[in-house]
Design an enzyme around this catalytic site. Structure first.
Site, PDB file in Angstrom:
ATOM      1  N   ARG A  28       0.300  -1.188  -0.098  1.00  0.00           N
ATOM      2  CA  ARG A  28       0.549  -0.044  -0.013  1.00  0.00           C
ATOM      3  C   ARG A  28       0.804   0.534   0.074  1.00  0.00           C
ATOM      4  NH1 ARG A  28      -4.082   0.480   4.066  1.00  0.00           N
ATOM      5  NH2 ARG A  28      -2.961   0.852   5.729  1.00  0.00           N
ATOM      6  N   SER A  89       8.442  -5.493   6.065  1.00  0.00           N
ATOM      7  CA  SER A  89       8.044  -5.999   7.228  1.00  0.00           C
ATOM      8  C   SER A  89       9.236  -7.707   6.479  1.00  0.00           C
ATOM      9  CB  SER A  89       6.778  -6.275   7.066  1.00  0.00           C
ATOM     10  OG  SER A  89       6.170  -5.430   7.213  1.00  0.00           O
ATOM     11  N   ASP A 143       6.250  -3.809  10.055  1.00  0.00           N
ATOM     12  CA  ASP A 143       4.370  -3.929  10.002  1.00  0.00           C
ATOM     13  C   ASP A 143       4.543  -4.352  11.475  1.00  0.00           C
ATOM     14  OD1 ASP A 143       5.644  -6.792  10.874  1.00  0.00           O
ATOM     15  OD2 ASP A 143       4.156  -7.427   9.288  1.00  0.00           O
TER      16      ASP A 143
END
Length: 400
Positions: A28, A89, A143
């Protein structure tokens, strides 16, 4: 992170910030506007094709830069120099707020030329090659940290960040006197975020006594055999295959579907983790979702008893995953020894499975010290908002 954490809690942040969240087959890009505790967010999800996930490293970062440019032009911010928080992440060795070297790929990624390299530098070089956007990377984090910070924005009692999605990991706030390797700032509040990388637990043989034949087969056929064993028992990338192998064995033994399966059922990866969620979302005695899943698998002759047994298999797989995560959280809670802790959680398995939250809470309650209070808080906007918040604090600090 100590001084950043202190400012995060004491000051309101204002301005516009970008966040880039890469941690699986999708990533994203977010534009967040902060104004005294309020925020507005625009975001877009981009896919990472498998050819890029397993190709050359520069192709991955060129793809990210291209998508970032597309988003910037959509939002008409291509001429602004905006601070960016980069959520990356994967296991890294962090050498500063803007330097993180990839230790090893996980979650199906195997891009060449990236392990051991600074991922911020690779991103900046890809952006520079394009030359059509102006971005200042102010922070790189994973994350779990992004999720913790996102939830702490609303609840300052958040001291653990947890991900249960494509992969799994957790971070927590530790007192500096308990961090033997710390050589940084000892000012108040004397605490630091610890990234556990608990998905890698078991690589030294610690899980050998509980690994099943299905776990061992999945590990042997993965791109990183012998690694991330805890993750392979818990995360969304693997749970569907654990269930599929169980169902396949029961079918071939004549205990399911009259011994007649299908090509899709007998194909590795053919039973998606989302099927577990869908099957378990049926009310007791209702098999609507279950039969839809079976239809997708090409099995149309299932009896109600078959559907009930398939649901039981899915429950066994998801319950084990939830109990393992709950056990890990109980260990962290007992180690932190705070009277009350909020756990910020994100990830598709937690977000969409109908019973994982309850099962985790049951297991944690069994294992934490008497009187200790905890609650699990879903990160509404994922780890991306946390990355933007860290970028906000970092850019503010750099300006003072």
């Amino acid at each position: 992170m100590t001084s950043k954490d202190k400012q995060f809690k004491k000051h309101s942040q204002r301005g516009r910030f970008l966040a880039l969240d890469l941690g699986g087959t999708n990533f994203r890009v977010l534009l967040i506007e902060l104004n005294d505790g309020n925020f507005k967010m625009e975001s877009k999800i981009f896919a990472v094709p498998q050819s890029i996930m397993q190709g050359a490293g520069h192709e991955l970062f060129d793809h990210i830069a291209e998508c970032l440019s597309t988003f910037a032009h959509m939002q008409h911010i291509e001429h602004e120099v905006l601070p960016l928080g980069f959520t990356f992440s994967f296991p890294c060795s962090q050498h500063g707020l803007t330097e993180a070297r990839l230790t090893q790929w996980t979650k199906g990624f195997s891009c060449s030329g990236v392990e051991g390299e600074d991922v911020v530098k690779l991103l900046e070089e890809a952006i520079e090659r394009r030359g059509d956007v102006k971005i200042k990377v102010c922070a790189v984090l994973n994350d779990t940290t992004g999720t913790l910070m996102s939830c702490a924005w609303k609840n300052h009692n958040t001291y653990i960040g947890l991900i249960i999605g494509t992969g799994t990991n957790a971070c927590y706030v530790e007192r500096l006197e308990n961090v033997g390797l710390w050589d940084g700032d000892w000012e108040e509040p004397k605490q630091v975020l610890i990234n556990t990388e608990w998905g890698a637990f078991g690589g030294g043989g610690d899980l050998d006594s509980v690994l099943t034949e299905y776990d061992r087969d999945i590990d042997q056929h993965s791109i990183n055999p012998g690694r991330q064993l805890f993750e392979k028992m818990i995360s969304g990338m693997y749970l569907g295959e654990v269930a599929r192998q169980l169902v396949q064995k029961l079918t071939k033994q004549g205990l399911l579907f009259g011994g007649q399966g299908s090509d899709a059922l007998f194909e590795r990866g053919g039973f998606f983790t989302k099927y577990i969620t869908e099957v378990e979302s049926d009310a007791p005695g209702d098999y609507t979702n279950c039969r839809m899943v079976l239809e997708e698998l090409g099995i149309e002759h299932a009896t109600d008893e078959d559907c009930e047994n398939l649901r039981y298999v899915c429950e066994v797989v998801s319950r084990r995953a939830a109990f393992l995560v709950g056990t890990g959280l109980a260990v962290l809670l007992n180690k932190m020894d705070r009277p009350s802790v909020t756990v910020g959680v994100d990830g598709s398995v937690y977000r969409y499975h109908p019973h994982v939250h309850r099962l985790m809470c049951e297991q944690i309650s069994r294992l934490v010290r008497p009187g200790m209070k905890f609650d699990l808080m879903l990160s509404e906007d994922g780890s991306g908002r946390g990355a933007a918040l860290v970028a906000a604090v970092a850019s503010r600090t750099a300006a003072t």
